[in-house]
Write a protein that holds these residues in place. Structure first.
Motif, PDB file in Angstrom:
ATOM      1  N   GLN A   1       0.393  11.083   9.719  1.00 49.50           N
ATOM      2  CA  GLN A   1       1.471  10.977   8.746  1.00 49.50           C
ATOM      3  C   GLN A   1       1.756  12.384   8.249  1.00 49.50           C
ATOM      4  O   GLN A   1       0.851  13.071   7.782  1.00 49.50           O
TER       5      GLN A   1
ATOM      6  N   GLY B   1       1.065   0.862  -4.232  1.00 46.52           N
ATOM      7  CA  GLY B   1      -0.327   1.305  -4.410  1.00 46.52           C
ATOM      8  C   GLY B   1      -0.414   2.791  -4.135  1.00 46.52           C
ATOM      9  O   GLY B   1       0.587   3.467  -3.945  1.00 46.52           O
TER      10      GLY B   1
ATOM     11  N   MET C   1      -4.086   8.919  -2.461  1.00 49.08           N
ATOM     12  CA  MET C   1      -2.772   9.492  -2.183  1.00 49.08           C
ATOM     13  C   MET C   1      -2.346  10.522  -3.215  1.00 49.08           C
ATOM     14  O   MET C   1      -1.334  11.190  -3.051  1.00 49.08           O
TER      15      MET C   1
ATOM     16  N   ARG D   1       0.838  -1.198   0.000  1.00 48.48           N
ATOM     17  CA  ARG D   1       0.000   0.000   0.000  1.00 48.48           C
ATOM     18  C   ARG D   1       0.876   1.252   0.000  1.00 48.48           C
ATOM     19  O   ARG D   1       1.966   1.278   0.591  1.00 48.48           O
ATOM     20  N   GLY D   2       0.381   2.281  -0.643  1.00 48.83           N
ATOM     21  CA  GLY D   2       1.197   3.466  -0.898  1.00 48.83           C
ATOM     22  C   GLY D   2       1.671   4.186   0.344  1.00 48.83           C
ATOM     23  O   GLY D   2       2.723   4.818   0.346  1.00 48.83           O
ATOM     24  N   GLU D   3       0.888   4.092   1.418  1.00 51.10           N
ATOM     25  CA  GLU D   3       1.266   4.821   2.629  1.00 51.10           C
ATOM     26  C   GLU D   3       2.487   4.210   3.301  1.00 51.10           C
ATOM     27  O   GLU D   3       3.137   4.860   4.100  1.00 51.10           O
TER      28      GLU D   3
ATOM     29  N   TYR E   1       2.973   9.527  -9.191  1.00 55.72           N
ATOM     30  CA  TYR E   1       3.749   9.856  -7.993  1.00 55.72           C
ATOM     31  C   TYR E   1       4.864  10.836  -8.330  1.00 55.72           C
ATOM     32  O   TYR E   1       5.122  11.799  -7.616  1.00 55.72           O
TER      33      TYR E   1
END
Lengths: 426, 160, 174, 513
Positions: B135, A163, B69, A122-124, B31
């Motif tokens: 975070q 992800g 994200m 997962r991306g986190e 990203y």
């Protein structure tokens, strides 16, 4: 009693790097595996009774044997998209023992004769990805990956795919879609991924813990693995315990371990000595257990199914009596409303609907018929969709409502919580 | 007009060749774009990426909008994401979020006036044993209290 | 029905009947002169009779708060009309929340049978039948009422506002 | 061939088909939105649920392949409840603005709710608001709120047109269909997305708000836009023709048609037509009935010798008409100088891979066949080469003048001749350039006559009279009969012209009181 099988060396820092890992017996099992035939490994895994540790609990060996024998290119996917609220065991496994996972994956890939595997993280999980990337490079450099591994003639490539934040990608076909560069929407079944998965090729998707456990099954043999756990739920399992306990964290215990012992012994009892109210035993999609039910619960697939709940990913969320159940259901449903992929109508609309109803109850605008309506909607959401997210939203709804109906009714009548003041959060 | 750096373009080319399909490279490339575009992906950058990757804009946009994200709006230099899921909520994550929003005078999911901070509520980040947690950009900060969280953020804001 | 005639000589005489009739008329006339307020007849057309608001007379197109026409040009009234007297031309509105409105809405009142089906069919309370009931005209085309006439005629004083507001729209699920 | 039982009726079906196809084959009612026979299976609406004996869970019919001996039903209480709730799930965030929505009347959501719905809505929360009236280019308007996210349109652009413009963005009940940044959806097949949209989310700009669908009738016909000859349904009422929709024909067009073809109804409608016959005399146009014009033209034409007459013909008429026309031209007028006029000879064989062809005539193949039969025929350039030889020309002109962009230039060439007899359905400003002794004879269009068209592939397809817009106009057969001096019986003509006025046209007919 905690059993340290997978987690044996998790406290040792050198276990994260290849030298330390090898010193502690790493990659020895891989050599053993190459001396076996792939079928023998599959049979060993079947015999061990290992069941998927990601949530559904499907027997791993059986899943592997579904692969068609037609020489098509096969893929192995490691499901490290740990999104189930309350679960954090995979993160620990990747951070503390990346090579353990890689070794387990190479063995599994060898068993199913797959030339390529992906770890979908997962991306986190930024830090675990860094750890894994380093470990992967080490493994390539040491010749455990690539062409002709350890002279066995078996070629295997492994890659990491990051992800980008979608719970649904933890569903195996959702993960495949995501890996294909699409939205992470689950695919229609049949065909199952073992027949037509990633890019239409046969694909096996397994959880991090499952793949890591394969290593220990091959190392010690199926019989040794079966020693732990119960007849139908063999082996050990990592439980992520969170909530109102003194020592939340990940604990490896054999399946069939009493839940009360897990809370009282491993986790050091309830925080501030508060009274136990309820436990969600398998991640937020598992129906909740009341304190009375908890007393007689053992942590294995069968017992929990019998209690009307499920083991899921092994995320144990312990709640004391300061928690308002209506509020907790609202938080849970917000999650499913937020994470529904929007593909199937009952889930897309249903998760939003029940979340709105529970929110309006929390805001003091609820109607008494809303509680019955919630039950009706939840029942109609069950088993109607491609994947299980709809069920995952419906099951806790039904669980909360049936077991804590008085709290819901109180909230609707009085417009306030029976337990504590729930304020509206921005 | 957004353009990737040369390094970024090389990265995109490498990712395109890395996977079995070109489409798989969308997430890594997004990203990269997000990193080079001050933390968010603008519509122009999607068009740009579509041209660079030779993939339809709709495909990239679908992916962009599906995953949380990727930021579709500009975010602050510090993107504080507070977990608001069940375990964290039980241990005061919502109070923590409210406290942070009040302290730094921003609304959730919105960028502060000076562009330095965005506080958003997110779903489970897989750190429930250390709840409540948040975070900040890529790093986890765990076992928070409103006071400690405030201190961490203030420290980072001053460090900038 | 048959006329029953009483036999007898007196009834064949007309004069008593005429005189008694005159007396009756005279009595009423004198009564009316002194009780003008109780007089049942009207001096039409100077005076006009007001029907109750529930009378199904002249059509009214209702308007919204901002004075624009409520009708969404769904044509259900025209479809439902047994006399086929309603003609609507729909058009795209500038305002996306309105989307569609009638640029032309005509009712041919000479064909209209005042059945009220249009009012019943309307899903948005855009057409009603009001208590007005007569309007002369010298030409056939005077009896084809357009939007100006139906929604904004002087008697309506700027149009009748429909009750249907945003909340009600939500309740109806529109 | 598996034998299965559906709702108690046993049926034998082809191997490998899905249960929903079997239901369609049996013509049993089954609710569905996302399934479309021309697209891949999405399985997302979850409405086509069926109960299969031996399976405790309800299965979706669109993704379950039939197996021999399967016993399936969709009329048990369990299935009915599931469908009812499925429809309610569809409706909870669907705006109920059917009065405004242009799909009302042919909306699947309306129809299926009427047939299978719960009739007892329990939604009390606020609906999710999304964007309305999004402009997607020249032809399409999108309403994201009305969309039920069946993904048919997305699959269409991905699989059929392969242009990939559409996508479903965001997730959960925030999902919105659309193009990236509302870029126009301008592919050549875009309006098909409107056809397959089960609700009013995608509407055609051209048809939007012009008519309520329940005022329209439809009849099958053939698209005359190009030589593919797609099967279509023509939607019309007494005010004219309003739209064309594709009709399934597995040999020609499948489920689709191109956007260009959808526009052909425009030249058929009265506004663009040549209503009265016209001829030019002493520099001024006179207008008469079509019949009279043809008679006058015939009289003039017969003053020329056979060698002086050229005949120019386009592939826009039916086989039957062309047969008579060429036959009369050869045998009665006696000319061998018959030329085939093509719209764009250079791009004649173009094909876009799906449906569109460069030959913009419905019956070029049929015409060539007829010309071959009489061993006549030449190209436009042949006519130009020998143009000084001719004094008069008879033109069986195109019905759709838009398909002939070089019309004006061609008219300029023909104006050099002494006498032009032109059979045409549409009026055009370019005709003004013609000289004295020009006769313009109004023709019927493809929807007003019956006959056969032969498509590019040699497939003969029948067209029938859909409606009559101009009852006085002639077909090519009658025209040529009048030209050679035969008489045509007009007494059997259908008398009812279409009403130009809308519903209450009575007002104009009433006059003064």
């Amino acid at each position: 009693m905690e059993i340290k099988l997978l987690t044996e060396h998790y406290d040792k820092k050198e276990f994260r790097f290849i030298e330390g890992y090898k010193k502690l017996g790493g990659y020895e099992t891989l050599k053993k595996a190459f001396s076996l035939k792939p079928e023998e490994i599959i049979n060993e895994v079947k015999a061990s009774g290992l069941r998927g540790r990601g949530g559904a609990g499907f027997p791993t060996g059986v899943k592997w044997s579904f692969l068609p024998q037609n020489g098509e290119k096969r893929y192995l996917l490691c499901n490290a998209d740990e999104g189930e609220p309350g679960t954090f065991k995979d993160r620990l496994m990747m951070e503390r023992a990346p090579h353990q996972l890689i070794e387990g994956m190479i063995i599994s890939a060898y068993a199913i004769n797959s030339p390529k595997s992906y770890i979908y993280v997962r991306g986190e999980y930024n830090y675990p990805i860094k750890v894994l990337e380093k470990a992967l490079q080490e493994a390539y450099d040491a010749g455990y990956l690539g062409k002709n591994i350890l002279g066995s003639g078996f070629d295997h490539d492994m890659d990491i795919y990051r992800g980008a934040g979608a719970y649904i990608c933890g569903e195996e076909t959702g993960m495949i879609s995501s890996l294909e560069g699409k939205k992470g929407q689950p695919k229609l079944k049949p065909p199952f991924p073992a027949i037509k998965g990633y890019l239409g090729q046969p694909t096996i998707v397994n959880n991090v813990e499952t793949l890591a456990a394969v290593k220990y099954i091959i190392r010690d043999g199926a019989e040794a693995y079966r020693k732990y756990g119960t007849e139908k739920s063999a082996g050990t399992k990592l439980f992520s315990v969170s909530g109102n306990v003194n020592k939340p964290g990940t604990y490896e215990v054999p399946l069939g371990y009493p839940l009360m012992d897990l809370i009282n012994n491993e986790c050091g009892g309830m925080k501030n000595g508060a009274k136990l109210k309820a436990v969600i035993p398998g991640g937020s999609s598992a129906p909740i257990l009341t304190a009375e039910e908890v007393q007689k619960t053992t942590m294995d697939y069968e017992c929990l199914a019998q209690m009307g709940s499920m083991l899921g990913s092994g995320a144990v969320i312990v709640m004391d009596d300061s928690n308002c159940m209506v509020d907790m259901l609202k938080v849970t449903l917000h999650f499913y409303h937020h994470e529904s992929c929007g593909q199937c109508t009952p889930c897309r609309e249903g998760t939003g609907w029940i979340h709105k109803i529970v929110s309006s109850i929390v805001n003091g605008e609820g109607r008494l018929q809303d509680i019955d309506l919630l039950e009706k909607i939840a029942q109609q959401m069950m088993g109607r969709t491609i994947c299980a997210l709809s069920d995952a939203a419906a099951m806790p709804t039904l669980g909360f409502i049936t077991k804590f109906k008085d709290e819901f009714e109180f909230f609707v009548r009085e417009g306030r919580s029976k337990v504590k003041e729930v304020r509206a959060h921005a | 007009m957004f353009k990737l750096s040369d390094e970024g373009i090389n990265f995109v080319k490498k990712e395109l060749a890395r996977y079995e399909t070109k489409r798989s490279a969308i997430i890594p490339c997004l990203y990269r774009v997000q990193k080079e575009n001050d933390g968010w992906v603008s519509p122009e950058s999607v068009s740009y990426l579509s041209e660079l990757m030779e993939l339809p804009e709709a495909w990239i946009n679908e992916v962009l909008n599906f995953y949380t994200m990727f930021n579709k709006k500009p975010v602050g230099k510090l993107h504080v994401q507070v977990c608001n899921n069940i375990s964290c909520c039980m241990l005061g994550a919502r109070e923590l979020t409210d406290h942070l929003c009040k302290t730094f005078n921003v609304k959730p999911e919105e960028i502060s006036e000076d562009g330095k901070i965005t506080i958003s509520k997110v779903e489970c980040l897989g750190s429930c044993d250390t709840a409540p947690m948040m975070q900040i950009n890529d790093d986890y900060h765990e076992n928070l209290t409103p006071g400690s969280a405030e201190k961490i953020i203030k420290g980072m804001l001053n460090g900038n | 029905m048959s006329i029953v005639k009483k036999p007898g000589a007196i009834s064949n005489w007309y004069l008593p009947g005429i005189i008694s009739g005159m007396i009756f008329t005279l009595r009423k006339m004198i009564y009316n002169i002194f009780h003008k307020d109780k007089m049942p007849t009207l001096n039409y057309p100077e005076e006009k009779y007001e029907y109750s608001p529930r009378f199904k007379g002249q059509h009214v197109l209702t308007v919204k708060k901002d004075g624009s026409i409520r009708c969404t040009a769904c044509m259900l009234c025209a479809t439902n009309c047994p006399a086929q007297c309603i003609k609507i031309v729909a058009a795209e509105s500038e305002d996306p929340s309105v989307e569609k409105y009638p640029i032309n809405y005509e009712i041919d009142v000479l064909r209209c049978v005042y059945c009220g089906y249009c009012e019943e069919a309307c899903p948005v309370d855009a057409i009603r039948m009001g208590p007005e009931w007569q309007k002369p005209g010298a030409n056939g085309s005077n009896f084809t009422y357009d939007i100006q006439e139906l929604a904004y005629r002087p008697q309506l004083k700027g149009g009748i506002e429909s009750r249907l507001d945003e909340q009600e729209r939500h309740d109806f699920g529109i | 061939m598996p034998k299965i039982t559906l709702n108690g009726k046993s049926i034998e079906v082809a191997d490998g088909i899905t249960i929903i196809e079997a239901y369609k084959q049996l013509d049993e009612p089954i609710a569905h939105y996302c399934w479309h026979p021309g697209l891949t299976i999405a399985g997302v609406c979850r409405l086509c649920v069926v109960e299969i004996e031996g399976n405790p869970r309800l299965q979706i019919a669109c993704n379950t392949v039939v197996q021999d001996g399967m016993v399936v039903n969709n009329n048990s209480e369990k299935v009915k409840t599931a469908v009812k709730w499925g429809l309610d799930f569809h409706l909870i965030n669907h705006p109920l603005d059917c009065p405004i929505c242009d799909q009302a009347g042919e909306c699947e959501l309306q129809n299926q709710y009427m047939e299978f719905g719960k009739y007892d809505p329990e939604m009390a929360e606020h609906k999710v608001k999304k964007r309305k009236v999004v402009d997607l280019g020249e032809r399409i308007v999108l309403d994201t709120e009305r969309c039920i996210l069946c993904s048919r349109c997305v699959r269409f652009t991905n699989e059929v047109s392969k242009t990939n413009e559409l996508g479903i963005f965001n997730r959960g009940d925030r999902s919105e269909v659309g193009t990236f940044e509302d870029k126009p959806l301008n592919n050549k097949y875009s309006v098909n997305t409107v056809d397959i949209c089960p609700v009013g989310a995608l509407t055609s700009k051209d048809f939007r708000f012009r008519q309520r669908v329940w005022y329209l009738k439809d009849k099958p016909s053939i698209c005359t836009g190009c030589s593919t000859g797609c099967s279509v349904n023509v939607y019309y009422n007494e005010e004219g023709i309003f739209r064309l929709k594709p009709r399934f024909n597995k040999d020609v067009n499948g489920y689709w048609m191109c956007d260009e073809g959808r526009d052909i109804y425009k030249h058929i409608n009265k506004e663009n037509r040549m209503v009265r016959g016209r001829y030019k005399k002493d520099g001024a146009w006179c207008s008469t009935l079509p019949l009279e014009t043809a008679k006058k033209a015939g009289e003039k034409l017969r003053t020329y010798s056979a060698d002086q007459i050229a005949v120019l013909v386009t592939g826009q008429y039916t086989n039957e008409e062309l047969d008579v026309f060429v036959n009369y031209a050869v045998n009665k007028l006696g000319t061998k100088n018959i030329f085939h006029w093509k719209n764009n000879p250079d791009g004649w064989n173009e094909f876009d891979g799906l449906l569109l062809r460069g030959d913009k005539n419905p019956n070029s193949k049929g015409l060539q066949k007829v010309l071959q039969k009489h061993t006549v025929g030449g190209e436009w350039k042949d006519l130009v080469n020998q143009i000084d030889k001719f004094k008069a020309v008879v033109v069986a002109g195109p019905e759709n003048l838009q398909a002939y962009p070089d019309l004006k230039e061609k008219i300029g060439t023909l104006a050099r001749l002494e006498c032009v007899v032109w059979a045409t359905a549409d009026d055009n400003i370019a005709f003004e350039g013609l000289m004295d002794f020009t006769y313009l004879i109004p023709q019927k269009t493809s929807v007003e006559k019956s006959g056969h068209f032969t498509n590019y592939n040699g497939l003969e397809q029948k067209v029938d009279v859909v409606t009559t817009l101009l009852s006085d106009s002639l077909n090519l057969e009658e025209t040529v009969e009048l030209l050679v001096g035969e008489s045509v019986d007009m007494s059997q003509r259908e008398k009812e012209d279409m009403h130009v006025m809308k519903k209450n046209y009575f007002t104009t007919e009433r006059g003064r009181l």
